[in-house]
Design a protein around this motif. Structure first.
Motif, mmCIF file in Angstrom:
data_model
loop_
_atom_site.group_PDB
_atom_site.id
_atom_site.type_symbol
_atom_site.label_atom_id
_atom_site.label_comp_id
_atom_site.label_asym_id
_atom_site.label_seq_id
_atom_site.Cartn_x
_atom_site.Cartn_y
_atom_site.Cartn_z
ATOM 1 N N LEU A 1 -4.085 -9.848 -53.381
ATOM 2 C CA LEU A 1 -5.182 -9.689 -52.696
ATOM 3 C C LEU A 1 -5.426 -11.251 -52.078
ATOM 4 N N ARG A 2 -5.366 -12.113 -52.712
ATOM 5 C CA ARG A 2 -5.270 -13.438 -52.002
ATOM 6 C C ARG A 2 -4.276 -13.642 -51.110
ATOM 7 N N THR A 3 -3.096 -13.370 -51.459
ATOM 8 C CA THR A 3 -2.125 -13.295 -50.563
ATOM 9 C C THR A 3 -2.286 -12.484 -49.107
ATOM 10 N N LEU A 4 -2.682 -11.318 -49.308
ATOM 11 C CA LEU A 4 -3.251 -10.534 -48.070
ATOM 12 C C LEU A 4 -4.375 -11.139 -47.348
ATOM 13 N N SER B 1 2.988 -17.855 -45.367
ATOM 14 C CA SER B 1 2.770 -16.943 -43.785
ATOM 15 C C SER B 1 3.622 -17.421 -43.244
ATOM 16 N N THR B 2 4.174 -16.218 -42.233
ATOM 17 C CA THR B 2 5.093 -16.517 -40.980
ATOM 18 C C THR B 2 4.032 -16.404 -39.989
ATOM 19 N N ARG B 3 4.837 -16.478 -38.562
ATOM 20 C CA ARG B 3 4.185 -15.954 -37.440
ATOM 21 C C ARG B 3 3.662 -14.343 -37.614
ATOM 22 N N HIS B 4 4.408 -13.917 -38.323
ATOM 23 C CA HIS B 4 3.876 -12.360 -38.457
ATOM 24 C C HIS B 4 2.977 -12.008 -39.320
ATOM 25 N N GLY B 5 2.970 -12.563 -40.601
ATOM 26 C CA GLY B 5 1.789 -12.566 -41.547
ATOM 27 C C GLY B 5 2.279 -13.134 -42.714
ATOM 28 N N PRO B 6 1.313 -12.621 -43.829
ATOM 29 C CA PRO B 6 1.671 -13.268 -45.072
ATOM 30 C C PRO B 6 2.841 -12.788 -45.812
ATOM 31 N N ALA C 1 7.644 -10.490 -44.847
ATOM 32 C CA ALA C 1 6.347 -10.678 -44.407
ATOM 33 C C ALA C 1 5.662 -9.534 -43.616
ATOM 34 N N LEU C 2 4.500 -9.330 -43.899
ATOM 35 C CA LEU C 2 3.911 -8.176 -43.256
ATOM 36 C C LEU C 2 2.928 -8.570 -42.147
ATOM 37 N N ALA C 3 3.015 -7.818 -40.930
ATOM 38 C CA ALA C 3 2.050 -7.676 -39.779
ATOM 39 C C ALA C 3 1.343 -6.592 -39.760
ATOM 40 N N TRP C 4 0.062 -6.707 -39.861
ATOM 41 C CA TRP C 4 -0.904 -5.640 -39.971
ATOM 42 C C TRP C 4 -1.987 -5.891 -39.242
#
Length: 852
Positions: free
Chosen positions: A121-124, A407-412, A450-453
């Motif tokens: 959850l902290r990662t998100l 995190s990357t440019r796309h997300g965590p 990484a997740l982009a959302w």
């Protein structure tokens, strides 16, 4: 995965409970003292007068015979202040648990067993996103949240521990140092992120496709993820122009082990928010006056969510005594405890309902990591630093764990495993996920995912919802909808002028390349998002010629729509049935007919496969069971023996057909509309390769062989479970709904579970059925998601509207309104959704007055 409730099965709790029992008072403590002495302490005061600091003036709160509060106040401030106060009265444990989910702080309540969940959850970063949202809100929006927050804290000022809820008596055994803190507006905003996650869309399918491509051909994967069927309806029939996008399932450049790590992290939230299933979504339909008995619209809605105790919804009415620009609220319906306003319902002019669109708003990006420096990843040929932040997770016993989120440019980065929480993400760590056994194109290692959302971009759906609460017409409703960014919902509309409408809102990415169906390379700009579909170009319809609008998570747009929304629609079996029932209504449609529609349990699988079963030559001992299907109307009603037999067959039919073909157990078929469509297509070819059992080398099985075996397996299961007397084989008993407390209801200690859980309640319905009570082919027949409420709004006479939700209005175990709705819900029964103040007062069981 650690179940939320399983934390109570820790050595400490077991020792404490056994010690109490050994002392001779255990059964008395749990069966008598807690229910009779402790529980009533938390029951809310519903009569008389309470002085509360912070009000502008007096507030009247009438609770009707179902415990539903209607609040009457002279200012908007007092409306939302009183709503916060009432939510805290009835549901504070639920609110407290939800805010700890939203902020990744479950370990503070339940101990170190939840550290892994908190780390994910902290990662998100839901709390960080909510804090950024707060900074960007208008003064008016902030005022609503702050007024609500002040009301919650006004109640907390005079109540604590077991005066708030019985659960705190049990929590005291596990976490004796736990202290309840004040409510903040951020706690309300994080719940929007939790709901976005619950309705997140196709990330599971994206992972599943990528892993299947390791062992199956692209053509086989396409067969298991078929296109939306041409013979099922779309929501909006006439919008836009342009090419239809069809995905190509190419071999994915992703490591299976890394995907498993992502899946494991995703599943951490299942026990709190419910597991994702392609049936979770909802039904809604609006019928115009030309088809109804009143000459005015009827609007129906039943949102499908995971089963839980108490209900996710809290029904409420918010009424300005004199409606004006300064106090514009006159609205009733369903709210979330912890959030101001009414999410679904009606005001004095319009009504609305939600179903989930399920757009593809999550993409998984494969990021190359610098083998010489694990703190860097590649962007267009250059190494750049990960963005990092340190998070400290506090335990119930006072210990702490520190993690670093990348995190990357796309997300965590979400592919890290959190078993050992230190040094996670370091490729040199022995516990780091080994990136090998790739599918498709070879890529250098190491890498992460990484997740982009869209939900991780600051925006809140609640601004749109508060706009709906005030909207007086279609134009104002659409204006409010333009602020609804995530989770994208099918917004159904009707008004007292006789109009019906539909609007799809939401932030839907426009991709440079690809369709979001599998993970993609993140080290170039090739697969970047170029922006979002403009609101003006999102599908909508107003007063369609058909005279009705149906949404059931089915495809929104017609062929030719220029933008890609998703490939992973619900396959439209529910939508098709609803449309058929509207078109074939024997008379003008009335509320009673819509109630019948809500309870419809037509199983389209039966219509396809029962005739094929009846043509088979089966062993004589199977014939009595087969005979029950001869006159079956394909209704999976609670008392149906035919439905019990067919669903037992269906479970084994899917298992016997596909389990041998799946790369591993986690991808075994679990039922739902996709598998219905896969099987419907395969029924046309009795020699499809999937019918063949890979475990046998001397024979090639056909559909007929698999059907015979599966029917025999299903009957054997029923005999083993319920005995040989077929009259005792009923679908309702097999498929019963048990409502479990999402935090304490699966402790493994029956004395604790019995305090908070209720059921089982026999129910009908099933997967891809209008009465959508889900179950798992993998895990069994018990209901695991369901219509979380049902409402029918009469735009001719709002006071004639009816509704029900799953358990009860109260969150307090042993209160009379804790589970009084459950039998009504299970039986497709309703109670009045009172609107007129005279009716509310006449039915009131309590009148509480809050005064400054």
């Amino acid at each position: 995965m650690k179940k939320a409730g399983r934390i109570l099965a820790s050595v400490l709790i077991v020792i404490l409970v056994l010690a109490i029992i050994a002392a001779g008072g255990g059964f008395y403590y749990f069966k008598s003292y807690l229910p009779k002495t402790v529980a009533p302490k938390s029951f809310p005061q519903i009569d008389g007068e309470i002085k509360v600091d912070g009000l502008d003036g007096p507030v009247d709160i009438y609770r009707d015979s179902m415990g539903i509060p209607n609040i009457y106040a002279t200012t908007s401030h007092d409306i939302f202040f009183a709503q916060g106060y009432v939510h805290a009265q009835e549901r504070f444990w639920q609110m407290d648990a939800w805010r700890h989910i939203g902020s990744g702080r479950l370990s503070e309540m339940f101990g170190s067993g939840q550290a892994e969940t908190d780390a994910f959850l902290r990662t998100l970063g839901w709390r960080q996103t909510a804090e950024a949202e707060w900074e960007g809100l208008s003064l008016e929006t902030r005022a609503i949240l702050q007024d609500y927050t002040d009301g919650v804290n006004a109640y907390l000022k005079d109540h604590s521990d077991t005066a708030l809820s019985l659960e705190y008596a049990v929590l005291g055994l596990l976490s004796p140092k736990y202290e309840i803190e004040a409510w903040t507006p951020i706690h309300s905003l994080t719940w929007g992120k939790a709901m976005a996650w619950d309705l997140r869309g196709n990330m599971g399918e994206e992972i599943e496709r990528a892993v299947m491509l390791k062992t199956l051909t692209p053509e086989q994967v396409a067969q298991l993820f078929p296109a939306y069927p041409d013979d099922h309806p779309v929501i909006a029939n006439k919008i836009g122009e342009g090419p239809t996008m069809t995905p190509a399932f190419n071999n994915s450049q992703v490591n299976v082990e890394a995907l498993h790590a992502v899946e494991q992290n995703v599943k951490l939230l299942d026990s709190f928010l419910g597991p994702w299933n392609d049936g979770i979504g909802s039904n809604s339909w609006a019928v115009s006056g030309k088809l109804t008995d009143t000459g005015m619209p009827l609007l129906a809605n039943d949102p499908h969510l995971g089963i839980q105790m108490p209900s996710i919804w809290f029904q409420i009415g918010l009424h300005c005594v004199e409606k004006s620009a300064d106090c514009p609220f006159e609205v009733a319906g369903f709210s979330f405890a912890g959030v101001p306003g009414v999410v679904i319902g009606h005001n004095d002019k319009i009504a609305w309902g939600f179903t989930n669109v399920g757009p593809d708003v999550m993409d998984l990006y494969i990021e190359k990591v610098n083998p010489e420096n694990p703190n860097q990843y590649e962007v267009n040929g250059k190494w750049v630093d990960f963005e990092t932040r340190d998070e400290i997770i506090k335990m119930a016993n006072g210990d702490t764990i520190e993690i670093t989120v990348r995190s990357t440019r796309h997300g965590p980065v979400i592919s890290d495993t959190y078993g050992p929480l230190k040094d996670q993400g370091d490729p040199k760590d022995a516990e780091f996920v080994p990136f090998k056994d790739r599918s498709g194109v070879e890529v250098p290692e190491p890498y992460v995912i990484a997740l982009a959302w869209t939900a991780l971009t600051p925006s809140t759906p609640f601004e749109a919802i508060w706009g709906f609460d005030q909207a007086q017409n279609w134009e104002e409703f659409r204006e409010a909808a333009s602020n609804f960014h995530v989770p994208a919902q099918n917004l159904l509309y009707a008004d007292v002028e006789g109009n019906i409408g539909y609007q799809m809102p939401g932030d839907i990415p426009i991709r440079s390349k690809g369709d979001g169906t599998v993970p993609v390379p993140g080290w170039t700009d090739e697969y970047e998002w170029k922006g979002m579909i403009p609101f003006e170009e999102l599908p909508y319809t107003f007063n369609p010629q058909e005279g009705y609008i149906v949404t059931a998570n089915n495809q929104v747009q017609p062929d030719g729509y220029p933008h890609f929304i998703t490939y992973d629609w619900d396959y439209g079996f529910r939508a098709d049935r609803i449309v058929n029932m509207i078109q074939s209504a024997p008379n003008k449609i009335d509320i009673a007919y819509i109630q019948k529609m809500h309870g419809d349990a037509y199983d389209a699988n039966g219509a396809v496969f029962v005739p094929l079963l009846l043509d088979l030559e089966l062993d004589s001992d199977l014939q009595p069971a087969l005979d029950t299907l001869k006159n079956w109307d394909y209704q999976a009603q609670s008392d149906s023996t035919s439905a019990a037999i067919f669903n037992a067959f269906w479970r084994h039919f899917l298992q016997n057909t596909f389990n041998d073909d799946m790369p591993e157990e986690r991808y075994y078929p679990d039922g739902g509309s996709r598998w219905n469509e896969v099987m419907r297509n395969m029924a046309k070819d009795s020699k499809d390769p999937f019918w063949d059992d890979k475990a046998t080398t001397d024979v090639i099985e056909t559909m007929e062989f698999v059907m015979k075996k599966s029917f025999a397996d299903g009957v054997a299961e029923l005999k083993d479970t319920y005995g040989k007397d077929m009259s005792k084989w009923t679908w309702g008993d097999m498929h019963a709904a048990t409502f479990r407390n999402s935090t304490l209801g699966e402790s493994g200690i029956f004395l604790i579970e019995d305090l908070f859980n209720r059921g089982p309640f026999p129910v009908g319905g099933g997967e891809a059925i209008v009465n959508a009570t889900g179950w798992s082919v993998k895990d069994g027949y018990e209901t695991n998601w369901l219509p979380s409420m049902r409402q029918i709004i009469d735009l001719k006479n709002l006071n004639n509207s009816v509704t029900v939700h799953t358990t009860g209005e109260s969150g307090h175990a042993y209160h009379k309104h804790y589970d009084d709705m459950a039998p009504l819900w299970a039986g497709i029964q309703y109670y009045p959704m009172w609107w007129d103040q005279d009716s509310i007062i006449e039915d009131a069981e309590g009148h509480l007055k809050l005064v400054p």
